[in-house]
Enzyme design. Structure first.
Site, short mmCIF file in Angstrom:
data_model
loop_
_atom_site.label_atom_id
_atom_site.label_comp_id
_atom_site.label_asym_id
_atom_site.label_seq_id
_atom_site.Cartn_x
_atom_site.Cartn_y
_atom_site.Cartn_z
N HIS A 113 0.85 -1.20 0.00
CA HIS A 113 0.00 0.00 0.00
C HIS A 113 0.88 1.25 0.00
CE1 HIS A 113 -3.93 -1.99 0.67
NE2 HIS A 113 -3.18 -2.92 1.25
N ASP A 149 -0.49 -5.42 5.46
CA ASP A 149 -1.41 -6.30 4.73
C ASP A 149 -1.20 -6.24 3.23
OD1 ASP A 149 -2.20 -3.61 4.96
OD2 ASP A 149 -4.17 -4.12 4.15
N GLU A 150 -1.69 -7.27 2.57
CA GLU A 150 -1.85 -7.28 1.12
C GLU A 150 -0.59 -6.92 0.34
OE1 GLU A 150 -6.60 -6.46 0.62
OE2 GLU A 150 -5.34 -4.70 0.70
N ASN A 151 0.54 -7.31 0.87
CA ASN A 151 1.76 -7.15 0.09
C ASN A 151 1.94 -8.40 -0.75
OD1 ASN A 151 4.32 -6.84 -0.97
ND2 ASN A 151 5.33 -7.41 0.97
N GLU A 155 -1.20 -10.54 8.30
CA GLU A 155 -0.07 -10.96 7.48
C GLU A 155 1.28 -10.84 8.20
OE1 GLU A 155 -2.65 -9.22 6.37
OE2 GLU A 155 -2.94 -9.42 4.20
#
Lengths: 690, 690
Positions: free
Chosen positions: B252, B332-334, B384
């Protein structure tokens, strides 16, 4: 088939030539020429800016794009508008010759052309361009499935250079967001001066780093930090608006004297004990932040050097927050009681050959001029500062009128004839909750006096004044808008623009559109009524609110002590507004009916009467679970009784005893219930007497 | 006579014993005993505070008094409540033993007694007393002419210590006043953690004095000054709320990398020219602030020492703004795309024996722990961050569930079994616009897994997450409220409090009362519909909005690129909310009718159907002057067609071809129009199949 007809009808509308009367533009432009054809908006609509403008136009144009997108839901491709001339082929081309200055007499003119598939805005300064964008937003039209602008050529400029709104944030503090959304409202109707009344008996609202006592003791924690003030000044600057701060002295001094009682004028009444103890010299009167409304005696001591020392220090801290050229020092409503009863001050007057308190106040005010001059500021004050020795550099703010026992605008004429620049507020006191017509018909240029061109030029313009004794952040917007848009038109448009019907028609749309700026004048009413009804479905309450208006002038909160500054302003009178919508509709219906007693015209009138009879039944029902509705029942009952009898007279053609009818009518002419009055009384009277 | 009956009825209500079911308290208290009698409010009602509380209780009690006054219009004499024990005879006596600390596990309990003419609040800390005041406000009852509290004894405390709301201010920036009013909403339902998601791909929102590039290049001018942040933290503190800031790294990262591309992971694709010119080493990928929604690849480079140097400097500047103990670093969401394609990073992994990107991210996260420790802060991150080498001091924020292909709350169990403290957000994603029941039934304490007491104690609580891809300041409140009040109850009240009908009934009142805090979840809808209807009277549009809900999960804005962050969220789907009110009413009507086909029950159902037929006609009419209504007509038409046929079937007892009926029904099960779905579909289906 049904659809087909609709579509045919729609395309008929789309291609019909737009008439000037259809346009809800306000203030009405100086020159507007409609030509044939339209410009239809699409997703690919883009804006490009050229020339040498101030960067505020890029924010302004981006905001314009977002507002247009919010209305139309077109999902414009363009995100942010920048200074890189990146879309030379954009449909809307804005060119500004130079950066606008936020000061009086700046060039605010613009030329807006919509021709074919091109819109151009040409302006000397970005301030003019910003005005053009507001006009463009107001020109938006639609049919059933698209949005478009009429082809038009508008060349426009303001009639007066001072088009102000004053906001009192002392009586009721107004948070930053409330101030900002009202600045947006001002920009939408091309106003350019925000006069910020920051200090009064009820509170000091400016963070003071060197004199923290002012906010610690005299703000109840409700003040603007210096950073917030700067951000508001910047916000106003971005919208072409000058901020004029006001610190009201020497009267209205309760807050200042709460923190610094040693510069007050009141003499301590000694009892024998204190004198015996020899403490006389150490005794100082104490003051406290005022909770009531009214004119109070706490006044700064003009004979005390400490007064000037402190004021000088205040100005040294406050002036740099405001880049504008003007500083308002109040100066109003000093009745001089504490001066008269203070022997030291009387002695001072004699010593300085000051014949009366007016001369003493002039002495005081004159000391402030160099303090402000040092910061490159000119002094402005309410008309009381104008006495024979007052500097001609001061701007006289004319506010008194018939209410105060003088002819309306007298001080304005006195000022310009005396060589002063002046701004008119008498007639623009929106806190009196008069109807819009009362303000719209007031012109800063007096019609009954002959003035030289030089004198006329000293009339800078006018200013709507929003005193806040009876408003909170929830009701403020509904007291300012939409009526202030009419005042803005008076100050911008040509003198000849005076048609009240046109005003009312346009104002309806303008009021609706102001909501997109976050102004709460419409939706706050809904929330207030929800609270009053205790969350019951409340059509009846809405109906009543649409024919009631808060009682006018300063008749609410009699004596200023019935309400305190912390009292709940969540009542029915707070939800109601001037220019009650159904009352305007009823006025028209009655005029039409009395002109022509056709069945159709009669039905319109009797529908109102029937509605109010049903409303009364429903209100009684609602009140079973809503104590705040109880105080409204007597008023509703009076209207019900008269409506029933009028229906008998009109519908059934029965003979009704005129004395009974008149008796019921007069009961409707009451201001005794819930701080409101029936705005339909005058039209009811016409019906009764017909 | 009519009046007499009403008054008799009213006094009957007043004296009737109040039942628990009448009370609209939320969260429901741990222990509540109603006793006979009531406490009637009068103008002379006063509050007195004793003990040794934090000063926040004086503000809190003053605000309480103003809110109560605003509801009742009683004009309380008491203005400001201070610490001088100035009203020892006050009817409401508050005693706090000590000053509350804004941290986890603090004592938030209270004992509230209303007996006879006395109300007492006893609490260990002022935080408990603040909760008691909110309960007291919720206990307010009225008859037709007065307001009163029931006599009651409440002893109350929270089930979980972390009762949070996350607000994403990166995707859409939320101004200070919007944040503050939502903090007020949190306090009203006894929530105590405000998680502030300040940085994401779409913007950096924190003023940085030492790294001004972050706001200059990556905020579009939309950021909080450090002073504003402090004022929000203070505002939260005054309401017993801990602020947990979040800077989301290493993924992000678009906003951060827009300002500091040199710490990005992406390798520049060289063309032959650049290589030939020998410029390879100077080439850096450029990034830009993201305008779409989704998961993007810009990621910080964990192999670059400059990354840690900068983050360390960021934390040095940001941490002191937040006195609380926790700092959320996202995580998150890497997806690691840019890591995989960067040879330097691959080499770094090998060198440090990091088997995969998860281990690399752990390496990265571990570097942040001492940076935060220095400021006395513990690290928190999305689930995560939990890999085998992660420090046990970190708090794991559990968010994934069925949507992400894992069992709901799996990471929560993994975390507590692995020795981590954890907070649950899966199930509390309010941005998915599910109905309230979906969130209310989710309990942070898993029911299908056996945990030790120690493991259970690691479940700190839960947090509603308000991601802001599809909300603006105008619609945010309606996405948070009232549903978040139900989540607040889940986190505060006893596990056994699960009655959905009781919840819905109480939520209606709670929602209404939240409006007094300035929350716009009700009135903003009215303004949006006004815009859509082009300021036409819009009962039909309101009716449609009351049976439509925005399409759920992330089905709106498919692919994240249909809308940009600057797109207009002023559409019908934005005005609609989960738990459409008329749909709930219709559900009940259909259940009743299918249980008992009495005439009365039938009329309730057919009235709905008739209303929708008329609505369709009216909408077509409105749409002639409102392009934004056009996209709604196909949906309204489908409902109209089915309603017409159902009326024939139900009212006229005609035989209707089931296949035609089913066909029309399935047309109503569409999500193809205007981003909304018909919330009445399921009940229509029951009617069709009956």
């Amino acid at each position: 088939m049904k659809y087909l007809i609709i579509f045919l009808f729609a395309s008929f509308i789309a291609s019909a030539q737009i008439k000037k009367e259809q346009l809800d533009v306000m203030p009405w432009p100086q020159n507007l020429i409609l030509t044939e054809g339209t410009f239809t908006l699409t997703k690919s609509f883009k804006v490009n800016i050229t020339g040498a403008p101030n960067s505020r136009i890029f924010n302004g144009a981006t905001n314009f794009l977002r507002r247009l997108d919010g209305r139309t839901g077109l999902f414009f491709d363009q995100g942010f508008i920048t200074n890189t001339n990146e879309v030379p082929t954009a449909q809307l081309q804005i060119n500004c010759v130079r950066s606008g200055k936020i000061e009086l007499y700046e060039d605010e003119s613009y030329l807006l052309k919509i021709v074919g598939n091109k819109i151009t805005i040409n302006a000397t300064t970005d301030l003019g361009a910003l005005h053009a964008l507001e006009t463009l937003l107001q020109l938006l039209q639609n049919n059933n499935n698209s949005y478009y602008f009429p082809n038009v050529i508008i060349s426009d400029f303001p009639r007066f250079t001072w088009r102000g709104l004053m906001m009192d944030v002392s009586r009721h503090f107004m948070p930053v967001d409330v101030v900002k959304r009202n600045i947006d409202g001002m920009a939408a109707v091309k106003m350019n001066v925000f006069h910020w009344h920051l200090v009064d008996d009820q509170g000091w609202r400016i963070e003071m780093k060197k004199h923290p006592k002012l906010i610690q003791m005299a703000s109840d924690g409700n003040y603007y930090t210096q950073e917030e003030i700067k951000s508001i000044v910047k916000y106003a600057d971005d919208r072409g608006i000058l901020v004029v701060p006001e610190i009201d002295v020497p009267g209205h001094g309760s807050a200042i004297l709460t923190a610094y009682p040693e510069i007050g004028s009141k003499v301590v009444t000694m009892n024998s004990n204190t004198i015996e103890n020899g403490k006389q010299s150490a005794q100082i009167e104490t003051y406290s932040v005022e909770r009531n409304a009214g004119i109070f005696s706490p006044t700064l001591d003009p004979s005390n050097p400490k007064t000037y020392q402190l004021l000088n220090e205040f100005f040294d801290e406050v002036c740099p927050l405001f880049p504008g050229k003007y500083f308002h020092i109040g100066g109003d409503e000093n009745e001089g009681k504490d001066w008269d009863s203070n022997p030291k001050i009387q002695e001072f007057k004699k010593k300085h050959n000051l014949a009366n308190n007016h001369e003493l106040q002039t002495y005081f005010t004159m000391q402030l001029i160099p303090m402000l001059k040092k910061h490159n500021k000119e002094l402005m004050g309410w008309e009381e500062i104008m006495t024979k020795n007052m500097s001609k550099d001061a701007i006289i703010h004319s506010w008194k009128g018939v209410n105060e026992g003088v002819p309306a605008g007298k001080s304005l004429v006195d000022a310009v004839k005396g060589g002063y620049k002046t701004v008119l507020s008498n007639g623009y006191y929106i806190d009196l909750v008069f109807g819009v017509e009362d303000h719209y018909t007031v012109d800063p240029m007096p019609s009954n006096v002959t003035l030289t061109d030089e004198e006329k030029a000293r009339i800078l313009g006018g200013e709507a004044t929003m005193w806040s004794e009876l408003v909170t952040p929830s009701t403020l917007d509904s007291r300012i808008w939409p009526r202030t848009a009419a005042i803005a038109e008076r100050l911008w448009s040509d003198k000849s623009v005076t048609d009240i019907n046109s005003l009312r028609k346009r104002l309806k749309t303008i009021s609706f559109r102001l909501e997109e700026l976050g102004l709460t004048h419409i939706k706050s009413k809904e929330a207030l009524l929800r609270n009053i009804s205790n969350n019951q479905k409340n059509v009846a309450l809405e109906d009543l609110s649409n024919i009631c208006e808060p009682i006018k002038k300063y008749s609410r909160n009699k004596g200023g002590t019935e309400y305190q500054m912390y009292s709940p302003l969540t009542l029915f009178a707070d939800a109601c507004t001037p220019d009650a919508t159904d009352a305007l509709g009823f006025d028209l219906a009655v005029i039409n009916y009395l002109n022509n007693k056709s069945v159709e015209n009669q039905i319109v009138v009797t529908n109102y009467l029937s509605k109010w009879i049903k409303m009364n039944v429903d209100l009684i029902q609602l009140s079973n679970n809503a104590p705040l509705i109880q105080p409204l029942l007597p008023l509703s009952k009076k209207l019900n009784d008269l409506s029933e009898l009028l229906l008998l007279k009109i519908d059934k053609k029965q003979n009704v005893d005129p004395s009974i009818l008149n008796d019921l009518l007069e009961k409707c002419n009451t201001k005794e219930h819930a701080d409101v009055e029936l705005a339909v009384y005058n039209s009811l009277k016409k019906l009764v007497q017909a």
